[in-house]
Design a protein around this motif. Structure first.
Motif, PDB file in Angstrom:
ATOM      1  N   ASN A 272      -0.375  13.061   1.327  1.00  0.00           N
ATOM      2  CA  ASN A 272       0.265  12.048   2.162  1.00  0.00           C
ATOM      3  C   ASN A 272      -0.230  12.209   3.600  1.00  0.00           C
ATOM      4  OD1 ASN A 272       2.186  10.489   3.706  1.00  0.00           O
ATOM      5  ND2 ASN A 272       3.489  10.536   1.896  1.00  0.00           N
ATOM      6  N   ILE A 273      -0.546  11.094   4.236  1.00  0.00           N
ATOM      7  CA  ILE A 273      -1.034  11.111   5.615  1.00  0.00           C
ATOM      8  C   ILE A 273      -0.067  11.863   6.541  1.00  0.00           C
ATOM      9  CG2 ILE A 273      -0.024   8.797   6.029  1.00  0.00           C
ATOM     10  CD1 ILE A 273      -3.246   9.874   7.562  1.00  0.00           C
TER      11      ILE A 273
ATOM     12  N   ALA B 163       0.844  -1.208   0.000  1.00  0.00           N
ATOM     13  CA  ALA B 163       0.000   0.000   0.000  1.00  0.00           C
ATOM     14  C   ALA B 163       0.874   1.252   0.000  1.00  0.00           C
ATOM     15  CB  ALA B 163      -0.922  -0.006   1.219  1.00  0.00           C
TER      16      ALA B 163
ATOM     17  N   ASP C 161      -6.175   9.948   1.171  1.00  0.00           N
ATOM     18  CA  ASP C 161      -5.705   8.927   0.229  1.00  0.00           C
ATOM     19  C   ASP C 161      -5.000   9.622  -0.924  1.00  0.00           C
ATOM     20  OD1 ASP C 161      -5.489   6.853  -1.759  1.00  0.00           O
ATOM     21  OD2 ASP C 161      -7.176   5.831  -0.824  1.00  0.00           O
TER      22      ASP C 161
ATOM     23  N   PHE D 164      -7.939  -3.659   8.459  1.00  0.00           N
ATOM     24  CA  PHE D 164      -8.411  -4.391   7.282  1.00  0.00           C
ATOM     25  C   PHE D 164      -8.097  -5.882   7.493  1.00  0.00           C
ATOM     26  CE2 PHE D 164      -7.683  -5.734   2.791  1.00  0.00           C
ATOM     27  CZ  PHE D 164      -8.969  -5.549   2.341  1.00  0.00           C
ATOM     28  N   ASN D 165      -6.860  -6.170   7.843  1.00  0.00           N
ATOM     29  CA  ASN D 165      -6.463  -7.550   8.154  1.00  0.00           C
ATOM     30  C   ASN D 165      -6.363  -7.675   9.671  1.00  0.00           C
ATOM     31  OD1 ASN D 165      -5.980  -8.609   5.403  1.00  0.00           O
ATOM     32  ND2 ASN D 165      -4.465  -6.961   5.379  1.00  0.00           N
TER      33      ASN D 165
ATOM     34  N   ARG E  52       2.264   1.929  -3.430  1.00  0.00           N
ATOM     35  CA  ARG E  52       1.259   2.537  -4.306  1.00  0.00           C
ATOM     36  C   ARG E  52       1.098   4.024  -3.971  1.00  0.00           C
ATOM     37  NH1 ARG E  52      -4.694   0.462  -4.815  1.00  0.00           N
ATOM     38  NH2 ARG E  52      -3.834  -1.233  -3.585  1.00  0.00           N
TER      39      ARG E  52
ATOM     40  N   GLY F  14      -2.648  -0.119  10.485  1.00  0.00           N
ATOM     41  CA  GLY F  14      -1.237  -0.433  10.698  1.00  0.00           C
ATOM     42  C   GLY F  14      -0.279   0.528  10.014  1.00  0.00           C
TER      43      GLY F  14
ATOM     44  N   ARG G 207      -2.070  -7.750  16.445  1.00  0.00           N
ATOM     45  CA  ARG G 207      -1.771  -6.458  15.832  1.00  0.00           C
ATOM     46  C   ARG G 207      -2.635  -5.351  16.443  1.00  0.00           C
ATOM     47  NH1 ARG G 207      -1.810  -4.171  10.718  1.00  0.00           N
ATOM     48  NH2 ARG G 207      -3.283  -5.644   9.846  1.00  0.00           N
TER      49      ARG G 207
HETATM   50  O1  PTJ Z   1      -3.381  -2.280   8.813  1.00  0.00           O
HETATM   51  P1  PTJ Z   1      -4.512  -2.823   8.007  1.00  0.00           P
HETATM   52  O2  PTJ Z   1      -4.693  -4.309   8.177  1.00  0.00           O
HETATM   53  O3  PTJ Z   1      -5.801  -2.102   8.275  1.00  0.00           O
HETATM   54  O4  PTJ Z   1      -4.179  -2.597   6.436  1.00  0.00           O
HETATM   55  C1  PTJ Z   1      -3.948  -1.303   5.934  1.00  0.00           C
HETATM   56  C2  PTJ Z   1      -3.767  -1.307   4.395  1.00  0.00           C
HETATM   57  C3  PTJ Z   1      -3.358   0.104   3.987  1.00  0.00           C
HETATM   58  C4  PTJ Z   1      -2.679  -2.300   4.030  1.00  0.00           C
HETATM   59  C5  PTJ Z   1      -5.105  -1.705   3.728  1.00  0.00           C
HETATM   60  O5  PTJ Z   1      -6.113  -0.839   4.125  1.00  0.00           O
HETATM   61  C6  PTJ Z   1      -4.984  -1.758   2.218  1.00  0.00           C
HETATM   62  O6  PTJ Z   1      -4.662  -2.767   1.606  1.00  0.00           O
HETATM   63  O7  PTJ Z   1      -5.228  -0.602   1.591  1.00  0.00           O
HETATM   64  P2  PTJ Z   1      -5.172  -0.409  -0.016  1.00  0.00           P
HETATM   65  O8  PTJ Z   1      -6.408  -0.967  -0.619  1.00  0.00           O
HETATM   66  O9  PTJ Z   1      -3.840  -0.823  -0.547  1.00  0.00           O
HETATM   67  O10 PTJ Z   1      -5.298   1.157  -0.147  1.00  0.00           O
HETATM   68  C7  PTJ Z   1      -4.333   1.988   0.377  1.00  0.00           C
HETATM   69  C8  PTJ Z   1      -4.541   3.376  -0.266  1.00  0.00           C
HETATM   70  O11 PTJ Z   1      -3.812   4.298   0.501  1.00  0.00           O
HETATM   71  C9  PTJ Z   1      -4.015   3.475  -1.699  1.00  0.00           C
HETATM   72  O12 PTJ Z   1      -4.973   4.156  -2.491  1.00  0.00           O
HETATM   73  C10 PTJ Z   1      -2.725   4.304  -1.584  1.00  0.00           C
HETATM   74  O13 PTJ Z   1      -2.562   5.162  -2.685  1.00  0.00           O
HETATM   75  C11 PTJ Z   1      -3.002   5.112  -0.327  1.00  0.00           C
HETATM   76  N1  PTJ Z   1      -1.791   5.421   0.457  1.00  0.00           N
HETATM   77  C12 PTJ Z   1      -0.724   4.616   0.699  1.00  0.00           C
HETATM   78  N2  PTJ Z   1       0.184   5.237   1.473  1.00  0.00           N
HETATM   79  C13 PTJ Z   1      -0.320   6.472   1.748  1.00  0.00           C
HETATM   80  C14 PTJ Z   1      -1.580   6.589   1.095  1.00  0.00           C
HETATM   81  N3  PTJ Z   1      -2.337   7.698   1.196  1.00  0.00           N
HETATM   82  C15 PTJ Z   1      -1.859   8.707   1.934  1.00  0.00           C
HETATM   83  N4  PTJ Z   1      -0.664   8.664   2.582  1.00  0.00           N
HETATM   84  C16 PTJ Z   1       0.133   7.580   2.517  1.00  0.00           C
HETATM   85  N5  PTJ Z   1       1.306   7.551   3.154  1.00  0.00           N
END
Ligand code: PTJ
Length: 247
Positions: free
Chosen positions: A198-199, A36, A180, A104-105, A39, A78, A110
């Motif tokens: 960015n967060i 994530a 996001d 999410f997971n 991405r 996380g 955790r």
């Molecule tokens: O800790 P958990 O189990 O709740 O899992 C968290 C993640 C982020 C792994 C889970 O929610 C996930 O798989 O998310 P996605 O579907 O990959 O979506 C993450 C989104 O956040 C994507 O659209 C990324 O572009 C965005 N993103 C990633 N890092 C940042 C971000 N947005 C803002 N700031 C960031 N640093």
């Protein structure tokens, strides 16, 4: 705990990677969190790794929503816990919000590790472990929330949320503030207020706006909220990404 010279042109990006790695080692960030982050970084690169004006405007609107809220809750996963725990606590203090761990997971280990991590960074109460509420129409493991936390919130901040849950929380009638970096993600599109940033920049920025708006009247805050157009904000972010080669 990290040796990157601040003068390095990609200092922030390297610092972020290091924090996510440390989060995985500490048992707070999932391995999917690494993907994530990758991405997110790609979008951040295209945005010039800065807060674009439309994202700053959205952060101000988010602050107004949070100050107007009866029961605001900040959801932490996380990645968020690894990247900006102190900043989350500061935002919660500034707008009098609850903090709830929401994964999410989801694993109990955790959940507990993130609660402990947030406490180490100054949080008093952290919700999420009770899990006596549910988000309707979501796979049951991913639906768990605290009834007196996100369950009864009117405004929720959901950084890096997965699309299904973002849509389901919206369907529950909650005002959703999504952070996001991908303006095309379903989460950003489901949000009342999408902040395409960015967060690590967005959370302190919402706090700064909340502090600046502390003495504003309800009417002023309501006017800020009413003027905002989520569709315009997403379009502005897409334009910034598409024109990134001439900035
Ligand atoms: O800790 P958990 O189990 O709740 O899992 C968290 C993640 C982020 C792994 C889970 O929610 C996930 O798989 O998310 P996605 O579907 O990959 O979506 C993450 C989104 O956040 C994507 O659209 C990324 O572009 C965005 N993103 C990633 N890092 C940042 C971000 N947005 C803002 N700031 C960031 N640093």
């Amino acid at each position: 705990d990290i040796e990157i010279p601040e003068s390095h042109p990609r200092y922030q990006s390297l610092l972020t990677r290091h924090r996510i790695e440390a989060g995985v080692e500490k048992g707070i960030t999932s391995q999917q969190g690494l993907i994530a982050q990758g991405r997110g970084e790609a979008f951040d690169y295209l945005l010039g790794e800065e807060t674009i004006p439309s994202a700053d405007d959205a952060a101000r609107v988010a602050a107004a929503h949070l100050l107007l809220a009866d029961h605001p809750v900040i959801s932490v996963n996380g990645n968020v816990a690894a990247l900006c725990p102190e900043e989350i606590v500061e935002l919660a203090d500034a707008v009098d919000a609850d903090i709830e761990v929401n994964l999410f997971n989801r694993t109990e280990a955790r959940m507990q590790a993130i609660v402990d991590h947030l406490r180490e960074h100054g949080a008093d109460e952290v919700k999420g472990l009770t899990a006596d509420g549910r988000i309707p129409n979501i796979d049951h493991k991913r639906a768990k929330i605290d009834a007196d936390g996100i369950g009864s919130a009117d405004v929720v901040v959901v950084p890096l949320e997965d699309g299904d849950r973002a849509e389901a929380l919206g369907a529950m009638g909650k005002t959703e503030i999504v952070v996001d970096l991908n303006p095309m993600s379903r989460s950003a599109r489901a949000a009342t207020v999408p902040i395409v940033d960015n967060i690590m920049r967005a959370v302190p920025n919402i706090t700064a706006h909340a502090n600046a708006l502390k003495d504003a009247s309800r009417e002023e805050l309501e006017a800020i909220v009413a003027e905002f157009d989520a569709e315009d904000a997403l379009e502005a972010a897409e334009r910034a990404i598409r024109s990134s080669d001439d900035t």
